[in-house]
Scaffold this motif. Structure first.
Motif: not given
Length: 293
Positions: A128-130, A141-145, A152-155, A162-167
């Protein structure tokens, strides 16, 4: 897009959780990773009895001269153990995600074969790309759920100035990278940096400093209402040498690990804790050095 791991990643990330070593020949890669295990007491005991959604997060920072090819990231893994496995005997369910300063995000995901109990022989990645580069001298802050019941991954989330990005990663399965014969169930949490010669720019005159800093690492179950239930947290303030894991054979005795203490994920890892004026909290940070020269 989906991509198979390059030669260097297949080499250094084939056996997450084990001790990989490279001889005296020119080093092609290095994975510098620290791991902490939790396995006893609440809230982790209830989670291990019935695994479900869980999180790991850490704050990460790098200097101006971090090479663009360095991948740094976090991971949480559910270890099935051999005594009373929940999925498969010796199962190791991994949710590793790495990122480069360019904004490229590497998600190591599983397949139908790994979900059915066959360890993977190499990593399978979704990239993926930010859409933007990360800034040096800045805490992110890096966070994996992930859900360790459905595997399965969640998010994945990246946050900073200036950055708040979720996949949304809920379609991706967790990988089963290798058989890990721990004596019982446990959760493990990781922070790491890695570098491979095959991704380096051969024309670069300045190799840079492949060092990444971590602080305020935490992880644990996610409650039904979406809140965090912290089972592990550490800011690298306790002073001790981060050394080798107390591995035993043929079964790895879980009780030989000090719960919540950092260990080197493999013998080759260059990882320590150091007093730094820019620590996000307290006075110390974790330092991952992915040097190969």
């Amino acid at each position: 897009m989906t991509a198979r791991a390059s030669a260097f990643i297949a080499t250094i990330f084939l056996l997450t959780g084990c001790h990989g070593a490279i001889g005296d020949q020119q080093r092609e890669s290095r994975l510098s990773c620290a791991v902490a295990l939790v396995y006893d007491g609440e809230p982790i005991s209830s989670f291990l009895a019935q695994p479900g959604p869980s999180f790991v997060q850490a704050y990460v920072r790098f200097d101006d001269d971090l090479p663009p090819d360095v991948i740094f990231g976090i991971d949480q893994e559910f270890l099935d153990g051999v005594t009373n496995p929940f999925h498969y005997k010796g199962g190791d369910w991994m949710s590793f995600i790495g990122i480069q300063r360019s904004g490229a995000v590497w998600v190591a995901h599983g397949t139908d074969e790994t979900k059915n109990g066959t360890p993977s022989k190499e990593r399978t990645w979704k990239i993926f790309n930010l859409g933007r580069q990360l800034k040096p001298n800045t805490w992110y802050r890096l966070r994996i759920e992930a859900d360790f019941d459905t595997r399965h991954f969640l998010k994945f989330t990246v946050e900073g100035p200036g950055l708040a990005k979720s996949f949304d990663l809920s379609e991706l399965m967790l990988d089963y990278p290798n058989y890990m014969p721990f004596s019982d169930r446990a959760m493990s949490f990781y922070v790491c940096a890695m570098r491979g010669r095959s991704l380096m720019d051969p024309n670069a005159t300045d190799r840079g400093k492949p060092v990444v800093y971590f602080d305020d690492v935490s992880g644990g179950p996610i409650a039904e209402n979406g809140g965090d239930i912290v089972a592990f947290e550490d800011g690298f303030e306790e002073s001790y040498e981060i050394g080798k894991q107390p591995v035993t054979a043929p079964v790895i005795d879980l009780r030989g690990y000090v719960q919540g203490r950092w260990y080197l994920e493999r013998d080759e890892a260059l990882f320590n804790q150091k007093m730094m004026p820019f620590a996000r909290s307290g006075q110390a940070v974790g330092v991952a050095d992915a040097s190969i020269d």
